[in-house]
Design a protein around this motif. Structure first.
Motif, PDB file in Angstrom:
ATOM      1  N   GLY A   1      -1.833 -11.319   6.601  1.00 17.98           N
ATOM      2  CA  GLY A   1      -2.501 -10.056   6.870  1.00 17.98           C
ATOM      3  C   GLY A   1      -1.797  -9.198   7.896  1.00 17.98           C
ATOM      4  N   ARG A   2      -0.568  -9.524   8.168  1.00 21.88           N
ATOM      5  CA  ARG A   2       0.216  -8.753   9.141  1.00 21.88           C
ATOM      6  C   ARG A   2       1.153  -7.809   8.396  1.00 21.88           C
ATOM      7  NH1 ARG A   2       1.699 -13.403  13.564  1.00 21.88           N
ATOM      8  NH2 ARG A   2      -0.447 -13.740  14.209  1.00 21.88           N
ATOM      9  N   PRO A   3       1.347  -6.627   8.934  1.00 25.70           N
ATOM     10  CA  PRO A   3       2.266  -5.698   8.271  1.00 25.70           C
ATOM     11  C   PRO A   3       3.719  -6.109   8.508  1.00 25.70           C
ATOM     12  CG  PRO A   3       1.452  -4.726  10.288  1.00 25.70           C
ATOM     13  CD  PRO A   3       0.708  -6.026  10.107  1.00 25.70           C
ATOM     14  N   ALA A   4       4.587  -5.724   7.583  1.00 26.73           N
ATOM     15  CA  ALA A   4       6.013  -6.010   7.753  1.00 26.73           C
ATOM     16  C   ALA A   4       6.542  -5.304   8.995  1.00 26.73           C
ATOM     17  CB  ALA A   4       6.782  -5.570   6.514  1.00 26.73           C
ATOM     18  N   ALA A   5       5.993  -4.132   9.302  1.00 26.43           N
ATOM     19  CA  ALA A   5       6.373  -3.389  10.509  1.00 26.43           C
ATOM     20  C   ALA A   5       5.171  -2.573  10.957  1.00 26.43           C
ATOM     21  CB  ALA A   5       7.554  -2.475  10.221  1.00 26.43           C
ATOM     22  N   ALA A   6       5.010  -2.436  12.256  1.00 21.02           N
ATOM     23  CA  ALA A   6       3.928  -1.596  12.775  1.00 21.02           C
ATOM     24  C   ALA A   6       4.175  -0.163  12.308  1.00 21.02           C
ATOM     25  CB  ALA A   6       3.885  -1.659  14.294  1.00 21.02           C
ATOM     26  N   SER A   7       3.106   0.554  12.011  1.00 22.17           N
ATOM     27  CA  SER A   7       3.297   1.899  11.473  1.00 22.17           C
ATOM     28  C   SER A   7       2.155   2.815  11.886  1.00 22.17           C
ATOM     29  CB  SER A   7       3.406   1.850   9.956  1.00 22.17           C
ATOM     30  OG  SER A   7       2.206   1.348   9.419  1.00 22.17           O
ATOM     31  N   CYS A   8       2.394   4.091  11.680  1.00 25.42           N
ATOM     32  CA  CYS A   8       1.396   5.107  11.983  1.00 25.42           C
ATOM     33  C   CYS A   8       1.393   6.121  10.849  1.00 25.42           C
ATOM     34  CB  CYS A   8       1.718   5.802  13.306  1.00 25.42           C
ATOM     35  SG  CYS A   8       0.543   7.095  13.720  1.00 25.42           S
ATOM     36  N   MET A   9       0.194   6.472  10.377  1.00 26.01           N
ATOM     37  CA  MET A   9       0.032   7.483   9.347  1.00 26.01           C
ATOM     38  C   MET A   9      -0.815   8.599   9.923  1.00 26.01           C
ATOM     39  SD  MET A   9      -1.016   4.828   6.466  1.00 26.01           S
ATOM     40  CE  MET A   9      -0.340   3.229   6.766  1.00 26.01           C
TER      41      MET A   9
ATOM     42  N   VAL B   1       0.864  -1.185   0.000  1.00 26.13           N
ATOM     43  CA  VAL B   1       0.000   0.000   0.000  1.00 26.13           C
ATOM     44  C   VAL B   1       0.898   1.231   0.000  1.00 26.13           C
ATOM     45  CG1 VAL B   1      -1.765   1.276   1.258  1.00 26.13           C
ATOM     46  CG2 VAL B   1      -1.778  -1.210   1.299  1.00 26.13           C
ATOM     47  N   ASN B   2       0.648   2.136  -0.935  1.00 25.73           N
ATOM     48  CA  ASN B   2       1.385   3.400  -1.023  1.00 25.73           C
ATOM     49  C   ASN B   2       0.423   4.554  -0.800  1.00 25.73           C
ATOM     50  OD1 ASN B   2       3.976   2.453  -1.695  1.00 25.73           O
ATOM     51  ND2 ASN B   2       3.293   2.107  -3.789  1.00 25.73           N
ATOM     52  N   ILE B   3       0.821   5.480   0.048  1.00 23.82           N
ATOM     53  CA  ILE B   3       0.073   6.716   0.238  1.00 23.82           C
ATOM     54  C   ILE B   3       0.974   7.857  -0.192  1.00 23.82           C
ATOM     55  CG2 ILE B   3      -1.021   8.276   1.888  1.00 23.82           C
ATOM     56  CD1 ILE B   3      -1.801   5.897   3.531  1.00 23.82           C
TER      57      ILE B   3
ATOM     58  N   THR C   1       4.330   7.021   7.850  1.00 21.45           N
ATOM     59  CA  THR C   1       4.631   5.936   6.922  1.00 21.45           C
ATOM     60  C   THR C   1       3.854   6.132   5.633  1.00 21.45           C
ATOM     61  OG1 THR C   1       4.901   4.463   8.798  1.00 21.45           O
ATOM     62  CG2 THR C   1       4.625   3.439   6.651  1.00 21.45           C
ATOM     63  N   ASN C   2       4.530   6.053   4.497  1.00 13.28           N
ATOM     64  CA  ASN C   2       3.808   6.186   3.234  1.00 13.28           C
ATOM     65  C   ASN C   2       3.790   4.886   2.433  1.00 13.28           C
ATOM     66  OD1 ASN C   2       6.458   6.188   2.533  1.00 13.28           O
ATOM     67  ND2 ASN C   2       6.341   7.931   1.151  1.00 13.28           N
ATOM     68  N   GLU C   3       4.454   3.843   2.939  1.00 11.50           N
ATOM     69  CA  GLU C   3       4.411   2.540   2.282  1.00 11.50           C
ATOM     70  C   GLU C   3       4.267   1.461   3.339  1.00 11.50           C
ATOM     71  OE1 GLU C   3       6.947   1.469  -1.189  1.00 11.50           O
ATOM     72  OE2 GLU C   3       7.716  -0.011   0.227  1.00 11.50           O
ATOM     73  N   LEU C   4       3.403   0.518   3.054  1.00 13.00           N
ATOM     74  CA  LEU C   4       3.116  -0.549   4.006  1.00 13.00           C
ATOM     75  C   LEU C   4       2.920  -1.837   3.222  1.00 13.00           C
ATOM     76  CD1 LEU C   4       2.361  -1.181   6.989  1.00 13.00           C
ATOM     77  CD2 LEU C   4       0.034  -0.597   6.397  1.00 13.00           C
ATOM     78  N   ILE C   5       3.475  -2.932   3.710  1.00 14.94           N
ATOM     79  CA  ILE C   5       3.327  -4.229   3.046  1.00 14.94           C
ATOM     80  C   ILE C   5       2.652  -5.190   4.016  1.00 14.94           C
ATOM     81  CG2 ILE C   5       4.524  -6.200   2.027  1.00 14.94           C
ATOM     82  CD1 ILE C   5       6.700  -4.264   1.137  1.00 14.94           C
ATOM     83  N   PHE C   6       1.534  -5.779   3.562  1.00 17.50           N
ATOM     84  CA  PHE C   6       0.850  -6.819   4.339  1.00 17.50           C
ATOM     85  C   PHE C   6       1.313  -8.171   3.824  1.00 17.50           C
ATOM     86  CE2 PHE C   6      -2.164  -3.310   4.872  1.00 17.50           C
ATOM     87  CZ  PHE C   6      -2.381  -3.368   6.237  1.00 17.50           C
TER      88      PHE C   6
END
Length: 146
Positions: free
Chosen positions: A115-123, A69-71, A106-111
């Motif tokens: 269904g778990r993210p590669a790293a916990a993040s906050c946007m 996911v890219n924001i 975070t502007n990029e996230l990989i599930f």
């Protein structure tokens, strides 16, 4: 004999008093209404991005593949894209034309396939205006999006 005529309607003084009271009420209500609209805009934008993140998470589980996911945000709009990480195939995109909204964090996230993210993040979503307004989206390490 002449009958007395009763006047019906408003006198000029009554009309001026009513308009003065109405204008005072409008002057009090408009700033609150504008703040309400800004809060609704922030909630709507954050909810739209949240739906995209939930979609990406469910697609990762369904396809048993990593979903990225890219924001991204510019001065005129912001975009959220969900792509299949292995082939870069675009699954879904959300684009909002908005000059007052910006994203940070975070502007990029990989599930992953669970269904778990590669790293916990906050946007964070920031709405510019007379006062700043911020909404946060947290993706926890277990996959929960809040």
């Amino acid at each position: 004999m002449r009958a007395l005529k009763s006047n019906s309607g408003f006198s000029l003084i009554e009309l001026i008093v009513a308009l003065t009271i109405l204008s005072i009420l409008v002057a009090i209500a408009v700033p609150s209404f504008l703040d309400f609209l800004r809060m609704q805009k922030a909630s709507s934008s954050a909810n739209s991005a949240l739906v995209m993140l939930q979609f990406a998470r469910s697609e990762a589980i369904k396809r048993q593949a990593n979903i990225k996911v890219n924001i991204s945000s510019t001065s005129t709009d912001w975009t959220v894209e969900a792509r299949l990480n292995s082939t870069n195939e675009l699954l879904r995109t959300l684009k909002q034309n908005d000059t007052q909204t910006s994203w940070s964090g975070t502007n990029e996230l990989i599930f992953d396939l669970r269904g778990r993210p590669a790293a916990a993040s906050c946007m964070q979503l920031d709405i510019s205006g007379s006062t700043s307004l911020t909404r946060s989206i947290n993706v926890l390490s277990g996959g929960k999006i809040a």
